[in-house]
Design a protein around this motif. Structure first.
Motif, PDB file in Angstrom:
ATOM      1  N   ASP A 170       0.830  -1.207   0.000  1.00  0.00           N
ATOM      2  CA  ASP A 170       0.000   0.000   0.000  1.00  0.00           C
ATOM      3  C   ASP A 170       0.866   1.260   0.000  1.00  0.00           C
ATOM      4  N   VAL A 171       1.720   1.356  -1.013  1.00  0.00           N
ATOM      5  CA  VAL A 171       2.639   2.489  -1.123  1.00  0.00           C
ATOM      6  C   VAL A 171       1.893   3.678  -1.734  1.00  0.00           C
ATOM      7  N   ARG A 172       2.034   4.821  -1.121  1.00  0.00           N
ATOM      8  CA  ARG A 172       1.383   6.032  -1.614  1.00  0.00           C
ATOM      9  C   ARG A 172       2.433   7.112  -1.857  1.00  0.00           C
ATOM     10  N   VAL A 173       2.407   7.645  -3.051  1.00  0.00           N
ATOM     11  CA  VAL A 173       3.366   8.687  -3.443  1.00  0.00           C
ATOM     12  C   VAL A 173       2.608  10.006  -3.543  1.00  0.00           C
ATOM     13  N   ARG A 174       3.024  10.971  -2.739  1.00  0.00           N
ATOM     14  CA  ARG A 174       2.366  12.284  -2.741  1.00  0.00           C
ATOM     15  C   ARG A 174       3.341  13.366  -3.197  1.00  0.00           C
ATOM     16  N   PHE A 175       2.785  14.351  -3.893  1.00  0.00           N
ATOM     17  CA  PHE A 175       3.558  15.531  -4.299  1.00  0.00           C
ATOM     18  C   PHE A 175       2.740  16.751  -3.925  1.00  0.00           C
ATOM     19  N   ASP A 176       3.303  17.596  -3.074  1.00  0.00           N
ATOM     20  CA  ASP A 176       2.580  18.751  -2.539  1.00  0.00           C
ATOM     21  C   ASP A 176       1.267  18.337  -1.878  1.00  0.00           C
ATOM     22  N   GLY A 177       1.294  17.173  -1.193  1.00  0.00           N
ATOM     23  CA  GLY A 177       0.122  16.712  -0.465  1.00  0.00           C
ATOM     24  C   GLY A 177      -0.885  15.949  -1.299  1.00  0.00           C
ATOM     25  N   GLU A 178      -0.712  15.901  -2.605  1.00  0.00           N
ATOM     26  CA  GLU A 178      -1.663  15.217  -3.495  1.00  0.00           C
ATOM     27  C   GLU A 178      -1.096  13.870  -3.930  1.00  0.00           C
ATOM     28  N   ILE A 179      -1.899  12.817  -3.842  1.00  0.00           N
ATOM     29  CA  ILE A 179      -1.453  11.490  -4.258  1.00  0.00           C
ATOM     30  C   ILE A 179      -1.302  11.464  -5.781  1.00  0.00           C
ATOM     31  N   VAL A 180      -0.088  11.141  -6.238  1.00  0.00           N
ATOM     32  CA  VAL A 180       0.182  11.080  -7.678  1.00  0.00           C
ATOM     33  C   VAL A 180       0.460   9.659  -8.151  1.00  0.00           C
ATOM     34  N   GLY A 181       0.610   8.719  -7.219  1.00  0.00           N
ATOM     35  CA  GLY A 181       0.866   7.343  -7.611  1.00  0.00           C
ATOM     36  C   GLY A 181       0.741   6.388  -6.443  1.00  0.00           C
ATOM     37  N   ARG A 182       0.560   5.117  -6.773  1.00  0.00           N
ATOM     38  CA  ARG A 182       0.426   4.065  -5.763  1.00  0.00           C
ATOM     39  C   ARG A 182       1.114   2.790  -6.239  1.00  0.00           C
ATOM     40  N   PHE A 183       1.513   1.959  -5.273  1.00  0.00           N
ATOM     41  CA  PHE A 183       1.959   0.594  -5.527  1.00  0.00           C
ATOM     42  C   PHE A 183       1.187  -0.306  -4.567  1.00  0.00           C
ATOM     43  N   ALA A 184       0.622  -1.372  -5.092  1.00  0.00           N
ATOM     44  CA  ALA A 184      -0.206  -2.232  -4.252  1.00  0.00           C
ATOM     45  C   ALA A 184       0.621  -3.138  -3.350  1.00  0.00           C
ATOM     46  N   ASP A 185       1.753  -3.627  -3.867  1.00  0.00           N
ATOM     47  CA  ASP A 185       2.528  -4.592  -3.095  1.00  0.00           C
ATOM     48  C   ASP A 185       4.017  -4.429  -3.368  1.00  0.00           C
ATOM     49  N   GLU A 186       4.797  -5.312  -2.763  1.00  0.00           N
ATOM     50  CA  GLU A 186       6.257  -5.222  -2.854  1.00  0.00           C
ATOM     51  C   GLU A 186       6.754  -5.426  -4.278  1.00  0.00           C
ATOM     52  N   LYS A 187       6.170  -6.374  -5.008  1.00  0.00           N
ATOM     53  CA  LYS A 187       6.634  -6.643  -6.375  1.00  0.00           C
ATOM     54  C   LYS A 187       6.442  -5.420  -7.264  1.00  0.00           C
ATOM     55  N   ALA A 188       5.288  -4.778  -7.148  1.00  0.00           N
ATOM     56  CA  ALA A 188       5.043  -3.577  -7.950  1.00  0.00           C
ATOM     57  C   ALA A 188       5.994  -2.456  -7.547  1.00  0.00           C
ATOM     58  N   PHE A 189       6.256  -2.345  -6.260  1.00  0.00           N
ATOM     59  CA  PHE A 189       7.170  -1.327  -5.743  1.00  0.00           C
ATOM     60  C   PHE A 189       8.574  -1.549  -6.278  1.00  0.00           C
ATOM     61  N   GLN A 190       8.999  -2.805  -6.347  1.00  0.00           N
ATOM     62  CA  GLN A 190      10.331  -3.125  -6.841  1.00  0.00           C
ATOM     63  C   GLN A 190      10.447  -2.900  -8.347  1.00  0.00           C
ATOM     64  N   ARG A 191       9.352  -3.117  -9.080  1.00  0.00           N
ATOM     65  CA  ARG A 191       9.374  -2.831 -10.523  1.00  0.00           C
ATOM     66  C   ARG A 191       9.467  -1.329 -10.770  1.00  0.00           C
ATOM     67  N   GLY A 192       8.792  -0.567  -9.913  1.00  0.00           N
ATOM     68  CA  GLY A 192       8.835   0.880 -10.036  1.00  0.00           C
ATOM     69  C   GLY A 192       7.877   1.405 -11.084  1.00  0.00           C
ATOM     70  N   ALA A 193       7.737   2.715 -11.137  1.00  0.00           N
ATOM     71  CA  ALA A 193       6.859   3.371 -12.106  1.00  0.00           C
ATOM     72  C   ALA A 193       7.229   4.839 -12.208  1.00  0.00           C
ATOM     73  N   VAL A 194       6.783   5.442 -13.293  1.00  0.00           N
ATOM     74  CA  VAL A 194       6.996   6.877 -13.514  1.00  0.00           C
ATOM     75  C   VAL A 194       5.634   7.554 -13.479  1.00  0.00           C
ATOM     76  N   PHE A 195       5.480   8.539 -12.601  1.00  0.00           N
ATOM     77  CA  PHE A 195       4.193   9.205 -12.415  1.00  0.00           C
ATOM     78  C   PHE A 195       4.274  10.649 -12.920  1.00  0.00           C
ATOM     79  N   PRO A 196       3.279  11.089 -13.694  1.00  0.00           N
ATOM     80  CA  PRO A 196       3.248  12.505 -14.101  1.00  0.00           C
ATOM     81  C   PRO A 196       2.844  13.381 -12.923  1.00  0.00           C
ATOM     82  N   LEU A 197       3.398  14.575 -12.871  1.00  0.00           N
ATOM     83  CA  LEU A 197       3.113  15.492 -11.785  1.00  0.00           C
ATOM     84  C   LEU A 197       2.153  16.586 -12.247  1.00  0.00           C
ATOM     85  N   PRO A 198       1.296  17.053 -11.361  1.00  0.00           N
ATOM     86  CA  PRO A 198       0.337  18.100 -11.758  1.00  0.00           C
ATOM     87  C   PRO A 198       1.014  19.408 -12.152  1.00  0.00           C
ATOM     88  N   THR A 199       2.245  19.632 -11.677  1.00  0.00           N
ATOM     89  CA  THR A 199       2.965  20.860 -12.014  1.00  0.00           C
ATOM     90  C   THR A 199       3.826  20.701 -13.263  1.00  0.00           C
TER      91      THR A 199
END
Length: 215
Positions: A30-59
Motif C-alpha cells: 500500500d505504497v502512496r506517493v504524494r507531491f505537494d500533499g496530493e497522491i500522484v501514484g500508488r503501488f499495491a505490493d512489494e513486487k510492484a514497488f520493486q518494478r517501479g513506475a513513472v508518475f506525471p506530476l500536476p505541475t
C-alpha cells in the motif's frame, strides 16, 4: 488499531521544502506517493514497488519511484535530495534517551548513597549522570560530540558492570548498554547526515555570491 506506515520525504533540491512524501505499510505494501500533499501514484505490493513506475506530476514533469535495495526517487531523470525530517527525529530520540540515562543514573546515585552510604558507587553514578546531561546539551545544540560522549560513558560504565556480584543483573545491564550504544551509533550517522544537509542548505553570503558570479 491503524497499521504502521513508514514515511520518507524528499526535496527537489537541497534546502528546498520537502514536497515529495512517500509512505508504505509493513512489507512494502500500500505504497502512496504524494507531491505537494496530493497522491500522484500508488503501488499495491512489494513486487510492484520493486518494478517501479513513472508518475506525471500536476505541475509538469515526472517522478520515478522504485524500491531497489532502498528507495530510489528521480524527478525528470535526476536524483532528488532526500528529506531530513526523519533523521532529525532520530537525533531527537537519541537526545531523549541520553537525558533519560542521565536522570536514571542520578536517581540511582542518590538512592545508593542514602541506602548504603557507598560513596564510591554513588560518585561514579553521579559522574555518569553529569556526563550524560552534558552530552544531551551538546546534542541539543546540534553537535555530534554529545553522542560520542554518551557512547564513551556507556562503554566505561559497561566495564564497571563486569565486576557486578549479581550475574543476572550484570547481564541485563550489559544488554541494555549494548542496545543503547547501538542506538547511539545509529543516531550518530543520522546526525552526520543532518549536519551535511544543513551545511548545503545554508544560503550564500553576499560575499560568497558575488565571488561565485565573478568566476
Amino acid at each position: 488499531m491503524p497499521a504502521f506506515r513508514a514515511r520518507r520525504r524528499f526535496a527537489l533540491a537541497p534546502g528546498e521544502p520537502e514536497r515529495i512524501d512517500i509512505t508504505w505499510k509493513q512489507g512494502l505494501k500500500d505504497v502512496r506517493v504524494r507531491f505537494d500533499g496530493e497522491i500522484v501514484g500508488r503501488f499495491a505490493d512489494e513486487k510492484a514497488f520493486q518494478r517501479g513506475a513513472v508518475f506525471p506530476l500536476p505541475t509538469g514533469g515526472t517522478l520515478a519511484v522504485r524500491w531497489l535495495a532502498g528507495l530510489r526517487v528521480r524527478h525528470d531523470g535526476r536524483r532528488v535530495a532526500e528529506g531530513i525530517a526523519h533523521y532529525r527525529a532520530r537525533v531527537h530520540t537519541a537526545w531523549f534517551w541520553i537525558v533519560a540515562n542521565g536522570v536514571i543514573a542520578g536517581w540511582l546515585a542518590l538512592a545508593i548513597f542514602y541506602s548504603t552510604f557507598s560513596i564510591i558507587v554513588s560518585s561514579l553514578l553521579g559522574m555518569e549522570a553529569a556526563a550524560m546531561l552534558v552530552a544531551a546539551w551538546f546534542v541539543r545544540e546540534g553537535s555530534r560530540k554529545g553522542i560520542l560522549i554518551a557512547i564513551a560513558v556507556s562503554v566505561v560504565d559497561g566495564f564497571l558492570f563486569l565486576d557486578e556480584s549479581n550475574a543476572g543483573r550484570a547481564f541485563m545491564a550489559l544488554v541494555w548498554k549494548g542496545v543503547f550504544i547501538a542506538s547511539m551509533i545509529y543516531a550518530y550517522k543520522a546526525a552526520k547526515l543532518v549536519e551535511a544537509y544543513d551545511r548545503r542548505a545554508q544560503p550564500l553570503s553576499p560575499a560568497d555570491d558575488s565571488g561565485r558570479r565573478s568566476k
